[in-house]
Design a protein around this motif. Structure first.
Motif, short mmCIF file in Angstrom:
data_model
loop_
_atom_site.label_atom_id
_atom_site.label_comp_id
_atom_site.label_asym_id
_atom_site.label_seq_id
_atom_site.Cartn_x
_atom_site.Cartn_y
_atom_site.Cartn_z
N ARG A 177 12.50 -21.49 -45.42
CA ARG A 177 12.15 -22.85 -45.85
C ARG A 177 10.93 -22.87 -46.77
O ARG A 177 10.68 -23.87 -47.46
N GLU A 178 10.19 -21.80 -46.78
CA GLU A 178 9.03 -21.71 -47.67
C GLU A 178 9.38 -21.07 -49.01
O GLU A 178 8.73 -21.35 -50.02
N HIS A 179 10.40 -20.20 -49.03
CA HIS A 179 10.63 -19.37 -50.20
C HIS A 179 11.95 -19.59 -50.93
O HIS A 179 12.08 -19.18 -52.09
N TYR A 180 12.94 -20.24 -50.31
CA TYR A 180 14.26 -20.34 -50.94
C TYR A 180 14.67 -21.80 -51.03
O TYR A 180 15.49 -22.30 -50.25
N LEU A 181 14.11 -22.50 -52.02
CA LEU A 181 14.27 -23.95 -52.08
C LEU A 181 14.75 -24.45 -53.44
O LEU A 181 14.33 -25.51 -53.90
N LYS A 182 15.65 -23.71 -54.09
CA LYS A 182 16.22 -24.21 -55.34
C LYS A 182 17.11 -25.43 -55.07
O LYS A 182 17.36 -26.23 -55.95
N ASN A 183 17.63 -25.49 -53.86
CA ASN A 183 18.32 -26.69 -53.38
C ASN A 183 18.27 -26.64 -51.85
O ASN A 183 17.65 -25.74 -51.27
N ARG A 184 18.89 -27.58 -51.19
CA ARG A 184 18.85 -27.63 -49.72
C ARG A 184 20.27 -27.76 -49.16
O ARG A 184 20.53 -28.57 -48.27
#
Length: 624
Positions: A177-184
């Protein structure tokens, strides 16, 4: 007058009822219930995260007294504790999370359970995933027990208070949740990289960049006579590629993340072919071919999979160049060939075989410590008094040399002295612990553990755990566990024919712990006979006290070999006895059977009551 009196009486009744309601102490069910979850959120918003954890823990204690659960508390607690890396709370986080799913939730919390099931679903094995999806689709409240069962079965060390695999799972969610947020778009409110990270942890290798923008891509363009300006669009999609070496596949599993067709939603893509944009200033087919060669050129050093794809396209390009000097039409034919391969690869990689057969999850805990190989068996029987009995037998073999112990010569290797702690845990259908027995042994090459229980109907799930420690210290050397789904107890009814579980193995001496003359084994050498033991109960007797029954024993191999009569066993016996209970033991010659997997069955028929009973057991014949 009468009407006015009645109105006055009703008024007084209303006053007394209201007075009674407000006179109850705060613990009364008539008062508004404290929302511990919202209280914790309010504290968290004020920056008091430890006080928030305490509020949720107090909620657990309060609900436990009333036999209730609140899944919000367990999820919030473990989510916050792992996000803050508060290791001192991990034992409590495991406990409150598993408590949250210990009962069927009330309707108002069902959505929370469904959301949590969706977060567990990516980790579920292929054999169980259909059941999970169906229950999620049906909004089945029994999902609580599936979730609880999953984490008990994946607990790396069932003997400790903390569920290490559960904590690791939520640590990974916090990182994702801190590093992989190009979308949700994932169940974890991350992009697809977050899902893969939660499943497998940090990749063994990774690479990122923009396809078509590296010096390698520029060299490739020049090699085939193109320039960047000849491609009116700029097809350089951002990408990231991960590789895992140890997730149950023969070759490394590769995961490619990028934008579909260079501009779509960012996520996990089946292959490079899916990244090629549809637009271009030159002929569409040639544009596609150029994109493929420069994209794969950039990735070819990352894995053999990408290198093989690049080599195939490169070979066609070279042939095209040679053919183009002689005939422009031949040049176009090679471009069309690339298009055919392009569409073929897209269809093949939609069902990527390497990723399809990969393990659903990987834990770092299991990577760090030596494994213990475990073979565990359940044997259902009836005692002499006719009471259902459950015997669990486990053989353990620590594999010390596999990880931490290196040696130049196998002959020089000597396993360390160790003590073995064997634990068997029994739970009911709601995964509530019923029994726990622990035994300590001084370890040998192969160790045997025997546990006996009164077999009650509520026994449903068993976990056998083995831990090897240094004899002179408490340092753990190896660890293993085995899950048993316990079958229902045998019937006590004297008019119902019953048959114990089959014990297929080697002859053994009876002990105070183990009351059968055969010890269970599942692998046999072809030149050695196998021994089968079973007990028959409740045979019906005639007026002279005689019972008549038949036994049929058979075995057949895999589906491939079932039609071969010489690769099977068939024995039958007609017997009589003057007792309602019989013990049977037979030695079976398997020397004519081929190597492979088999299933053996025993069929019993009572000639007086005409009742029948069948049991089956699987075994394997190996090389001598």
């Amino acid at each position: 007058m009468i009407k006015s009196k009645r109105k006055f009486v009703r008024f007084l009744e209303t006053v007394f009822i209201l007075a009674a309601l407000f006179s109850y102490p705060p613990s009364s069910s008539f008062c508004f219930e404290t929302d511990y979850y919202k209280n914790g959120l309010a504290l968290l918003q004020d920056g008091k995260w430890e006080e928030a954890l305490n509020a949720w823990w107090q909620g657990k204690l309060a609900y436990e007294k009333n036999g209730k659960t609140d899944p919000r508390l367990g999820i919030a607690f473990i989510e916050l504790a792992t996000k803050k890396k508060a290791k001192e709370y991990y034992d409590s986080a495991s406990e409150i999370y598993l408590w949250s799913f210990s009962k069927i939730p009330s309707r108002k919390y069902l959505n929370m359970v469904i959301d949590e099931a969706k977060r567990v679903l990516p980790l579920v094995d292929a054999t169980d995933i259909k059941e999970w999806r169906e229950e999620i689709k049906q909004f089945d409240p029994h999902l609580s027990f599936l979730i609880r069962s999953f984490w008990f079965e994946h607990d790396f060390r069932p003997t400790t208070k903390s569920n290490e695999r559960l904590i690791e799972h939520w640590q990974r969610i916090a990182y994702a949740r801190e590093h992989y947020l190009k979308n949700r778009i994932s169940p974890y409110r991350t992009d697809d990289r977050g899902t893969i990270y939660v499943k497998y942890g940090e990749p063994d290798r990774k690479q990122r960049g923009n396809l078509g923008s590296s010096s390698m891509s520029k060299i490739e363009l020049m090699r085939w006579g193109y320039t960047r300006t000849s491609l009116l669009d700029d097809p350089t999609p951002q990408y990231e590629v991960w590789s895992y070496e140890t997730i149950g596949t023969k070759e490394p599993a590769v995961f490619l993340f990028s934008y579909r067709e260079g501009a779509g939603e960012y996520g996990l893509q089946p292959c490079v072919e899916y990244l090629v944009p549809r637009r271009g200033g030159i002929d569409a087919a040639e544009f596609r071919a150029v994109c493929l060669i420069i994209y794969y050129a950039e990735l070819k050093e990352f894995s053999e999979y990408f290198y093989d794809r690049y080599s195939r396209y490169e070979q066609i390009f070279e042939s095209r160049e040679l053919a183009g000097r002689k005939s422009p039409s031949l040049r176009k034919a090679y471009i069309d060939m690339i298009s055919q391969i392009f569409y073929a690869n897209k269809n093949i990689d939609r069902f990527n075989p390497v990723r399809k057969y990969a393990n659903p999850e990987r834990s770092e805990y299991e990577e760090k410590i030596n494994p213990i190989d475990i073979a565990a068996f359940q044997i259902r029987s009836l005692s002499r008094a006719g009471q259902p009995k459950l015997t669990v037998v486990a053989s353990t073999a620590p594999q010390f040399e596999s990880k931490h112990y290196t040696r130049q010569d196998k002959k020089e290797y000597k396993a360390p002295e160790y003590k073995l702690l064997s634990t068997f845990i029994i739970r009911n259908r709601e995964m509530k612990e019923i029994y726990r027995k622990t035994k300590l042994y001084f370890g040998s090459v192969v160790n045997s553990s025997v546990f006996q229980f009164e077999h009650t109907p509520d026994i449903f799930h068993g976990t056998f755990a083995a831990e090897a420690y240094r004899s002179k210290a408490d340092t753990i050397l190896a660890n293993g566990r085995k899950i048993l789904h316990i079958s229902p107890p045998l019937s006590r009814a004297p008019d119902s024919l019953e048959l114990s579980d089959l014990i297929l193995g080697i002859e053994a001496k009876k002990t105070s712990e183990y009351s059968f003359p055969v010890y269970p084994v599942r692998q046999f050498w072809r030149n050695n006979p196998i021994t089968i033991y079973f007990e028959i109960y409740h045979l019906q007797q005639d007026k002279k006290g005689k019972a008549y029954y038949s036994i049929e024993i058979g075995a057949s191999g895999s589906e491939k070999n079932k039609k071969e009569k010489e690769n099977s066993i068939s024995l039958s016996y007609e017997l009589e006895t003057d007792k309602p209970r019989r013990s049977e033991q037979y030695s079976i010659d398997i020397s004519k059977l081929k190597e492979g997997d088999y299933e053996l069955f025993v069929k019993i028929k009572d000639k007086l009551s005409f009742q029948k009973k069948t049991r089956k057991v699987k075994f394997e014949i190996t090389k001598d």
